[in-house]
Design an enzyme around this catalytic site. Structure first.
Site, PDB file in Angstrom:
ATOM      1  N   TYR A   1      -0.181   1.885  10.189  1.00 33.37           N
ATOM      2  CA  TYR A   1      -0.433   1.332   8.854  1.00 33.37           C
ATOM      3  C   TYR A   1       0.617   1.837   7.865  1.00 33.37           C
ATOM      4  O   TYR A   1       1.225   1.057   7.128  1.00 33.37           O
ATOM      5  CB  TYR A   1      -1.837   1.715   8.391  1.00 33.37           C
ATOM      6  CG  TYR A   1      -2.252   1.028   7.109  1.00 33.37           C
ATOM      7  CD1 TYR A   1      -2.666  -0.301   7.125  1.00 33.37           C
ATOM      8  CD2 TYR A   1      -2.208   1.689   5.888  1.00 33.37           C
ATOM      9  CE1 TYR A   1      -3.040  -0.952   5.952  1.00 33.37           C
ATOM     10  CE2 TYR A   1      -2.579   1.052   4.714  1.00 33.37           C
ATOM     11  CZ  TYR A   1      -2.994  -0.272   4.743  1.00 33.37           C
ATOM     12  OH  TYR A   1      -3.346  -0.911   3.580  1.00 33.37           O
TER      13      TYR A   1
ATOM     14  N   SER B   1       0.853  -1.185   0.000  1.00 34.90           N
ATOM     15  CA  SER B   1       0.000   0.000   0.000  1.00 34.90           C
ATOM     16  C   SER B   1       0.884   1.228   0.000  1.00 34.90           C
ATOM     17  O   SER B   1       1.929   1.245   0.645  1.00 34.90           O
ATOM     18  CB  SER B   1      -0.875   0.012   1.247  1.00 34.90           C
ATOM     19  OG  SER B   1      -1.577   1.241   1.325  1.00 34.90           O
TER      20      SER B   1
HETATM   21  N1  LIG Z   1      -8.829  -2.308   0.462  1.00 31.76           N
HETATM   22  C1  LIG Z   1      -7.935  -1.516  -0.088  1.00 31.76           C
HETATM   23  O1  LIG Z   1      -8.280  -0.535  -0.778  1.00 31.76           O
HETATM   24  C2  LIG Z   1      -6.468  -1.782   0.091  1.00 31.76           C
HETATM   25  C3  LIG Z   1      -5.551  -0.895  -0.501  1.00 31.76           C
HETATM   26  C4  LIG Z   1      -4.183  -1.142  -0.380  1.00 31.76           C
HETATM   27  C5  LIG Z   1      -3.754  -2.270   0.299  1.00 31.76           C
HETATM   28  N2  LIG Z   1      -4.662  -3.116   0.885  1.00 31.76           N
HETATM   29  C6  LIG Z   1      -4.152  -4.280   1.600  1.00 31.76           C
HETATM   30  O2  LIG Z   1      -4.827  -5.442   1.137  1.00 31.76           O
HETATM   31  C7  LIG Z   1      -4.854  -6.423   2.166  1.00 31.76           C
HETATM   32  C8  LIG Z   1      -6.288  -6.926   2.348  1.00 31.76           C
HETATM   33  O3  LIG Z   1      -7.083  -5.839   2.761  1.00 31.76           O
HETATM   34  P1  LIG Z   1      -8.676  -5.825   2.680  1.00 31.76           P
HETATM   35  O4  LIG Z   1      -9.060  -4.463   2.304  1.00 31.76           O
HETATM   36  O5  LIG Z   1      -9.149  -6.991   1.893  1.00 31.76           O
HETATM   37  O6  LIG Z   1      -9.016  -6.014   4.241  1.00 31.76           O
HETATM   38  P2  LIG Z   1     -10.137  -6.810   5.017  1.00 31.76           P
HETATM   39  O7  LIG Z   1     -11.368  -6.985   4.185  1.00 31.76           O
HETATM   40  O8  LIG Z   1     -10.261  -6.151   6.336  1.00 31.76           O
HETATM   41  O9  LIG Z   1      -9.491  -8.281   5.190  1.00 31.76           O
HETATM   42  C9  LIG Z   1      -8.354  -8.475   5.999  1.00 31.76           C
HETATM   43  C10 LIG Z   1      -8.094  -9.973   6.148  1.00 31.76           C
HETATM   44  O10 LIG Z   1      -6.922 -10.136   6.971  1.00 31.76           O
HETATM   45  C11 LIG Z   1      -7.210 -11.041   8.046  1.00 31.76           C
HETATM   46  N3  LIG Z   1      -6.376 -10.729   9.211  1.00 31.76           N
HETATM   47  C12 LIG Z   1      -6.315  -9.548   9.893  1.00 31.76           C
HETATM   48  N4  LIG Z   1      -5.476  -9.669  10.945  1.00 31.76           N
HETATM   49  C13 LIG Z   1      -4.996 -10.945  10.906  1.00 31.76           C
HETATM   50  C14 LIG Z   1      -4.099 -11.678  11.739  1.00 31.76           C
HETATM   51  N5  LIG Z   1      -3.506 -11.129  12.821  1.00 31.76           N
HETATM   52  N6  LIG Z   1      -3.832 -12.967  11.410  1.00 31.76           N
HETATM   53  C15 LIG Z   1      -4.419 -13.551  10.332  1.00 31.76           C
HETATM   54  N7  LIG Z   1      -5.278 -12.911   9.520  1.00 31.76           N
HETATM   55  C16 LIG Z   1      -5.566 -11.627   9.810  1.00 31.76           C
HETATM   56  C17 LIG Z   1      -8.714 -10.829   8.291  1.00 31.76           C
HETATM   57  O11 LIG Z   1      -9.327 -11.935   8.945  1.00 31.76           O
HETATM   58  P3  LIG Z   1      -9.503 -12.045  10.549  1.00 31.76           P
HETATM   59  O12 LIG Z   1      -9.944 -10.697  11.036  1.00 31.76           O
HETATM   60  O13 LIG Z   1     -10.525 -13.123  10.671  1.00 31.76           O
HETATM   61  O14 LIG Z   1      -8.177 -12.457  11.068  1.00 31.76           O
HETATM   62  C18 LIG Z   1      -9.225 -10.709   6.849  1.00 31.76           C
HETATM   63  O15 LIG Z   1      -9.407 -11.996   6.290  1.00 31.76           O
HETATM   64  C19 LIG Z   1      -4.281  -5.749   3.413  1.00 31.76           C
HETATM   65  O16 LIG Z   1      -2.921  -6.089   3.562  1.00 31.76           O
HETATM   66  C20 LIG Z   1      -4.415  -4.273   3.085  1.00 31.76           C
HETATM   67  O17 LIG Z   1      -3.484  -3.477   3.781  1.00 31.76           O
HETATM   68  C21 LIG Z   1      -5.991  -2.890   0.801  1.00 31.76           C
END
Ligand SMILES: NC(=O)c1ccc[n+]([C@@H]2O[C@H](COP(=O)([O-])OP(=O)(O)OC[C@H]3O[C@@H](n4cnc5c(N)ncnc54)[C@H](OP(=O)(O)O)[C@@H]3O)[C@@H](O)[C@H]2O)c1
Length: 248
Positions: A161, A147
């Site tokens: 973050y 990110s």
């Molecule tokens: N959405 C965006 O626009 C965006 C942009 C840039 C980068 N990203 C990156 O993309 C990735 C996915 O993001 P998302 O937007 O899809 O987020 P999300 O919908 O909140 O999903 C996050 C996932 O990570 C798991 N997780 C969180 N803490 C964890 C832990 N300690 N151990 C194991 N699993 C864990 C969560 O499951 P549990 O809570 O059940 O553990 C969930 O399955 C992240 O790295 C985020 O920084 C997202």
């Protein structure tokens, strides 16, 4: 462009219970990969595993693992190798952000550090646990979901973050150079702005129009291409998935 087949290859996707990770898991399963799916919430990864088995077949191992825990990650790595075999692809996607948009001097220090533990220590532990056999076999791919933390840079908030994601990119760069010639490729993939539980929790994005969000498909396409070896010549770099998607 090497276009390796992914049929029967073994992949690990963290954060596969929802959001971008779930979409990545479904896309890799559609290519015929056998997968281990990680999240803390066992029910969420079990549900995705059931969907994969119904839609695509293949082996799926749902695992309730906290990526912050060295012991849990080590146990998981042994389990995957026993139940699925040597890992060809690791996608470090699990991540979190601070629950509130506060300036650094008002934010909870423990909360910020927990974000760093999830977004930096998690990928570091998983990569350390799974990469040595890849190097020994002379084959493997590690994708770190990166990110630019634009939400944080704009507001001076979400410090944990921003720090953790920039540091993750440094990890990718440093491994990319060190692994040259080993057959193992580490690469960053940038999803852009994808509508998920995480991005919807951020007030900075609340006024985005539907067309301003990026499709998760851009990220899943790039991750599949990385797994096939299509970007091996860009090891250690950052692939901007929405930009690549627009060009294709
Ligand atoms: N959405 C965006 O626009 C965006 C942009 C840039 C980068 N990203 C990156 O993309 C990735 C996915 O993001 P998302 O937007 O899809 O987020 P999300 O919908 O909140 O999903 C996050 C996932 O990570 C798991 N997780 C969180 N803490 C964890 C832990 N300690 N151990 C194991 N699993 C864990 C969560 O499951 P549990 O809570 O059940 O553990 C969930 O399955 C992240 O790295 C985020 O920084 C997202």
């Amino acid at each position: 462009m090497t276009q390796d087949t992914l049929q029967g290859r073994i992949g690990v996707v963290t954060g596969a219970g929802r959001g971008i990770g779930r979409e990545i898991a479904l896309a890799l399963a559609a290519e015929g990969m056998h997968l281990a799916l990680v999240a803390r919430t066992g029910a969420a990864v079990r549900e995705v595993a059931e969907q994969i088995q119904t839609q695509y077949g293949g082996k799926v191992l749902p695992a309730s693992v906290d990526v912050r825990s060295p012991e849990a990650v080590e146990r998981f790595a042994r389990l995957v190798e026993q139940q699925l075999g040597p890992v060809d692809l690791l996608v470090n996607n699990a991540g979190r952000i601070e629950p509130a948009e506060r300036p650094f001097w008002e934010a909870d220090a423990a909360e910020m550090w927990d974000v760093v533990e999830t977004n930096l220590r998690g990928p570091l532990l998983l990569t350390r646990a799974l990469i040595a056999p890849m190097v020994q076999r002379g084959h493997g791919h590690v994708v770190n979901i990166a990110s630019l933390a634009r939400g944080a840079s704009r507001t001076g908030t979400y410090t944990g973050y921003a720090v953790s994601k920039r540091a993750l990119t440094v990890l990718t760069e440093s491994l990319g150079a060190a692994l040259e010639g080993t057959g193992v490729v580490v690469i960053d993939v940038l999803p852009g702005r994808v509508r998920t539980a995480m991005s919807e929790s951020m007030p900075v994005w609340k006024d985005l129009k539907p067309e301003d969000w990026d499709a998760a498909e851009a990220t899943t396409n790039v991750v599949v291409a990385v797994a096939r070896g299509d970007y091996d010549d860009q090891a250690g770099s950052l692939l901007d998935a929405p930009a690549l998607h627009r060009r294709s």
